[in-house]
Design a protein around this motif. Structure first.
Motif, PDB file in Angstrom:
ATOM      1  N   THR A   6      -8.946   8.474   1.149  1.00  0.00           N
ATOM      2  CA  THR A   6      -7.919   7.975   2.048  1.00  0.00           C
ATOM      3  C   THR A   6      -8.419   8.049   3.483  1.00  0.00           C
ATOM      4  OG1 THR A   6      -5.553   8.059   2.485  1.00  0.00           O
ATOM      5  CG2 THR A   6      -6.687  10.178   2.453  1.00  0.00           C
ATOM      6  N   ASN A  57      -1.074  10.814   3.703  1.00  0.00           N
ATOM      7  CA  ASN A  57       0.363  10.570   3.896  1.00  0.00           C
ATOM      8  C   ASN A  57       1.151  11.877   3.907  1.00  0.00           C
ATOM      9  OD1 ASN A  57      -0.194  10.826   1.026  1.00  0.00           O
ATOM     10  ND2 ASN A  57       1.945  10.318   0.685  1.00  0.00           N
ATOM     11  N   HIS A  66      -3.221  10.347  -2.406  1.00  0.00           N
ATOM     12  CA  HIS A  66      -1.943   9.881  -2.941  1.00  0.00           C
ATOM     13  C   HIS A  66      -2.155   9.559  -4.419  1.00  0.00           C
ATOM     14  CE1 HIS A  66       1.274   6.845  -3.547  1.00  0.00           C
ATOM     15  NE2 HIS A  66       1.867   7.353  -2.484  1.00  0.00           N
ATOM     16  N   HIS A 107       4.077  -3.135   4.205  1.00  0.00           N
ATOM     17  CA  HIS A 107       5.352  -2.507   4.579  1.00  0.00           C
ATOM     18  C   HIS A 107       5.178  -1.265   5.436  1.00  0.00           C
ATOM     19  CE1 HIS A 107       5.500   0.928   1.643  1.00  0.00           C
ATOM     20  NE2 HIS A 107       4.606   0.182   1.021  1.00  0.00           N
ATOM     21  N   LYS A 108       3.975  -0.694   5.419  1.00  0.00           N
ATOM     22  CA  LYS A 108       3.741   0.466   6.296  1.00  0.00           C
ATOM     23  C   LYS A 108       3.235   0.000   7.668  1.00  0.00           C
ATOM     24  CE  LYS A 108       2.660   3.274   2.301  1.00  0.00           C
ATOM     25  NZ  LYS A 108       3.737   4.225   2.002  1.00  0.00           N
ATOM     26  N   ASP A 145      -8.711   3.955   1.114  1.00  0.00           N
ATOM     27  CA  ASP A 145      -7.276   3.722   1.011  1.00  0.00           C
ATOM     28  C   ASP A 145      -6.711   3.774   2.432  1.00  0.00           C
ATOM     29  OD1 ASP A 145      -4.569   3.876   0.768  1.00  0.00           O
ATOM     30  OD2 ASP A 145      -4.534   5.594  -0.598  1.00  0.00           O
ATOM     31  N   ALA A 203      -6.294   8.341   5.985  1.00  0.00           N
ATOM     32  CA  ALA A 203      -5.429   9.390   6.534  1.00  0.00           C
ATOM     33  C   ALA A 203      -4.443   9.812   5.448  1.00  0.00           C
ATOM     34  CB  ALA A 203      -4.675   8.874   7.755  1.00  0.00           C
ATOM     35  N   SER A 231      -1.611   7.063  -5.986  1.00  0.00           N
ATOM     36  CA  SER A 231      -2.167   5.703  -6.135  1.00  0.00           C
ATOM     37  C   SER A 231      -3.683   5.688  -6.048  1.00  0.00           C
ATOM     38  CB  SER A 231      -1.626   4.784  -5.037  1.00  0.00           C
ATOM     39  OG  SER A 231      -0.276   4.546  -5.248  1.00  0.00           O
ATOM     40  N   ALA A 261      -3.724   2.809   3.417  1.00  0.00           N
ATOM     41  CA  ALA A 261      -2.257   2.687   3.463  1.00  0.00           C
ATOM     42  C   ALA A 261      -1.690   3.413   4.677  1.00  0.00           C
ATOM     43  CB  ALA A 261      -1.631   3.233   2.176  1.00  0.00           C
ATOM     44  N   GLN A 262      -2.211   4.602   4.988  1.00  0.00           N
ATOM     45  CA  GLN A 262      -1.698   5.358   6.137  1.00  0.00           C
ATOM     46  C   GLN A 262      -2.570   5.206   7.369  1.00  0.00           C
ATOM     47  OE1 GLN A 262       1.214   6.707   6.224  1.00  0.00           O
ATOM     48  NE2 GLN A 262       1.675   6.605   4.048  1.00  0.00           N
ATOM     49  N   ALA A 283       6.031   6.983   7.208  1.00  0.00           N
ATOM     50  CA  ALA A 283       4.911   6.979   6.254  1.00  0.00           C
ATOM     51  C   ALA A 283       5.358   6.401   4.911  1.00  0.00           C
ATOM     52  CB  ALA A 283       4.363   8.390   6.067  1.00  0.00           C
ATOM     53  N   SER A 307      -1.087  -1.668   2.751  1.00  0.00           N
ATOM     54  CA  SER A 307       0.223  -2.224   2.383  1.00  0.00           C
ATOM     55  C   SER A 307       0.920  -2.741   3.634  1.00  0.00           C
ATOM     56  CB  SER A 307       1.108  -1.145   1.757  1.00  0.00           C
ATOM     57  OG  SER A 307       0.568  -0.712   0.534  1.00  0.00           O
ATOM     58  N   GLY A 309       0.175  -4.627  -2.780  1.00  0.00           N
ATOM     59  CA  GLY A 309       0.144  -3.473  -1.878  1.00  0.00           C
ATOM     60  C   GLY A 309      -1.104  -2.656  -2.172  1.00  0.00           C
ATOM     61  N   ALA A 310      -1.206  -1.505  -1.500  1.00  0.00           N
ATOM     62  CA  ALA A 310      -2.386  -0.647  -1.675  1.00  0.00           C
ATOM     63  C   ALA A 310      -2.579  -0.290  -3.154  1.00  0.00           C
ATOM     64  CB  ALA A 310      -2.229   0.617  -0.833  1.00  0.00           C
ATOM     65  N   THR A 311      -1.483   0.008  -3.831  1.00  0.00           N
ATOM     66  CA  THR A 311      -1.574   0.419  -5.235  1.00  0.00           C
ATOM     67  C   THR A 311      -2.223  -0.673  -6.084  1.00  0.00           C
ATOM     68  OG1 THR A 311       0.419   1.732  -4.963  1.00  0.00           O
ATOM     69  CG2 THR A 311      -0.223   1.212  -7.228  1.00  0.00           C
TER      70      THR A 311
HETATM   71  N1  PMP Z   1      -2.017   5.564  -0.452  1.00  0.00           N
HETATM   72  C1  PMP Z   1      -1.357   6.266   0.473  1.00  0.00           C
HETATM   73  C2  PMP Z   1      -2.106   7.254   1.305  1.00  0.00           C
HETATM   74  C3  PMP Z   1       0.008   6.075   0.634  1.00  0.00           C
HETATM   75  O1  PMP Z   1       0.674   6.781   1.547  1.00  0.00           O
HETATM   76  C4  PMP Z   1       0.682   5.134  -0.172  1.00  0.00           C
HETATM   77  C5  PMP Z   1       2.180   4.906  -0.057  1.00  0.00           C
HETATM   78  N2  PMP Z   1       2.933   6.036   0.175  1.00  0.00           N
HETATM   79  C6  PMP Z   1      -0.060   4.419  -1.110  1.00  0.00           C
HETATM   80  C7  PMP Z   1      -1.407   4.659  -1.216  1.00  0.00           C
HETATM   81  C8  PMP Z   1       0.576   3.403  -1.998  1.00  0.00           C
HETATM   82  O2  PMP Z   1       1.097   2.347  -1.238  1.00  0.00           O
HETATM   83  P1  PMP Z   1       2.064   1.274  -1.921  1.00  0.00           P
HETATM   84  O3  PMP Z   1       3.152   2.051  -2.594  1.00  0.00           O
HETATM   85  O4  PMP Z   1       2.557   0.467  -0.768  1.00  0.00           O
HETATM   86  O5  PMP Z   1       1.233   0.499  -2.875  1.00  0.00           O
END
Ligand code: PMP
Length: 419
Positions: free
Chosen positions: A183, A187, A135, A237-238, A212, A185, A137, A214-215, A42, A235, A105-107
């Motif tokens: 979100t 994280n 998260h 990378h996930k 969001d 899901a 973010s 990301a997860q 995650a 993102s 990325g998501a952020t």
């Molecule tokens: N939202 C969730 C639910 C996340 O798990 C994460 C990363 N842990 C982010 C946003 C932010 O992703 P990133 O750091 O790749 O921008």
């Protein structure tokens, strides 16, 4: 001992784990003399060879800036960069590539929406609605927006099992809700939210919705048209791709009502000292030279996932989640946090008398990589009255044997700490 699914006829029919694991060079190493057991997916997922090769090829051979030059290398780099945009479009069921914006990325995707759309559509007295599961973010950009424009950040409460009910969601929506940011899901706990229904409820009330992903994106096959959301972020990378790259997917109608987030090169049609005309979507939101090799690697990662398929991947991860849950439930002194009925492969837990950080350090000496801390979800930790948890998060290459090794290392840590 529980067998590795590679040797389970049923499981191997679904996913050839041995072949799949061979795609990930990082798995082939020892940590403190033990085979690496990577259970921190995650935070970031390991990268398959196809991604590493695509990034290498981009840097080694097709190395040029995109969109600008007529020479061959630039044409190749542009083709690959834009090819990844088409892959993202297909992967997420987006209507057109104009709706695919590459970001860090998501952020950054969330910040883009908060700054561009938020400042123009959220005003004094309005409300932005998020859940207690988010998260940082997906909290801080909205808090910052609300502080700047005089709006209120409202929170849908989280239940004891880590779920968020649609009823609670409906109650929190109001005529002043301009934006809902949720979100797909969690994280920290793994909870999968009923995003499709949330979008429907929010839209009935006239609010826009950002999801969001990301997860969610790495574990759930996602079709943004089916979700119906206005904005979706993820993102790379996930998703087994490189760091420093991700996407904002936005409905054209929404993107067209937004001003650029950043300005400069590559996002313009023409510039004079008096006036600048901006480029068309999506380029007007991609100022400056992007992470070209990252975007190319991102495309390769998504094609890799498409080839496996989310039905196969999902079944495997759910089977592992069931096994991991059963292991932790059977251990003395272990408390699981987050037991919602629908979860991605995340197990957040506490062990009596052992601080999560000490546990994480002990497990590392056994080659087992887990995450410990607040998981960038401090308000959620506060909701459960804990400063931190230990977290196992699963990826497509994890095995039952690895979870068994994790459980053995956990028992060893308990013995070490006299618990
Ligand atoms: N939202 C969730 C639910 C996340 O798990 C994460 C990363 N842990 C982010 C946003 C932010 O992703 P990133 O750091 O790749 O921008």
């Amino acid at each position: 001992m529980i067998q590795d699914p590679t040797r389970h006829p049923e499981a191997s029919a679904a996913v050839d784990l041995a072949a799949l694991r061979a795609d990930f060079p990082a798995l082939d190493q020892r940590v403190h003399g033990r085979p690496l057991v990577y259970l921190d997916n995650a935070a970031t997922a390991l990268k398959p060879n196809v991604v590493i090769e695509a990034v290498t090829q981009s840097l080694a051979r097709d190395c040029a800036n995109i969109h600008r030059a007529v020479h061959t290398l630039s044409a190749r780099a542009t083709e690959q960069y834009e090819g990844s945009r088409e892959t993202v479009r297909r992967f997420f069921g987006v209507r057109e590539t104009a709706e695919v914006i590459f970001v860090r990325g998501a952020t950054e995707g969330i910040n883009l929406v908060a700054h561009s759309w938020g400042r123009e559509h959220v005003g004094r007295g309005d409300e932005v609605l998020i859940t207690g599961l988010e998260h940082h973010s997906n909290i801080v950009p909205w808090q910052h927006l609300c502080d700047s424009v005089g709006a209120t950040l409202k929170i849908v409460p989280v239940q004891d099992d880590g779920d968020v009910s649609l009823d609670a969601f409906s109650r929190a929506l109001s005529a002043r809700t301009r934006l809902v940011a949720v979100t797909q899901a969690s994280n920290a706990l793994g909870t999968i939210l009923p995003v499709e229904q949330i979008v429907r409820l929010a839209h009935e009330g006239g609010a826009a919705v950002l999801v969001d992903g990301a997860q969610g994106a790495p574990h759930l096959g996602t079709d943004v048209q089916r979700l119906g959301c206005d904005f979706y972020v993820a993102s790379a990378h996930k998703l087994y791709g490189p760091t420093g790259v991700g996407v904002l997917l936005g409905r054209r109608e929404r993107l067209e009502e937004m001003s650029p987030y950043q300005t400069g090169g590559d996002m313009i049609r023409s510039v004079t000292f008096e006036k600048t005309l901006y480029a068309e979507l999506p380029h007007c939101f991609e100022a400056g030279t992007p992470n070209i090799a990252g975007v190319v690697g991102f495309g390769a990662a998504l094609r890799y996932l498409e080839a496996i398929g989310f039905d196969v991947l999902g079944r495997h991860e759910q089977e592992l989640l069931g096994y991991g849950t059963q292991l932790l439930r059977g251990m003395r002194g272990v408390r699981l946090i987050g037991t919602a009925p629908r979860k991605i492969g995340v197990l957040s837990f506490l062990v009596d008398g052992i601080h999560p950080h000490d546990l994480g350090t002990m497990l590392d000496t056994e080659g087992v990589a887990i995450r410990t801390g607040h998981h960038c979800a401090q308000p959620l930790m506060e909701r459960f009255g804990v400063p931190a948890t230990a977290r196992v998060s699963l990826g497509l290459y994890n095995t039952r044997d690895e979870l068994s090794a994790f459980a053995r290392a956990l028992v060893k840590a308990q013995e070490f700490f006299g618990r």
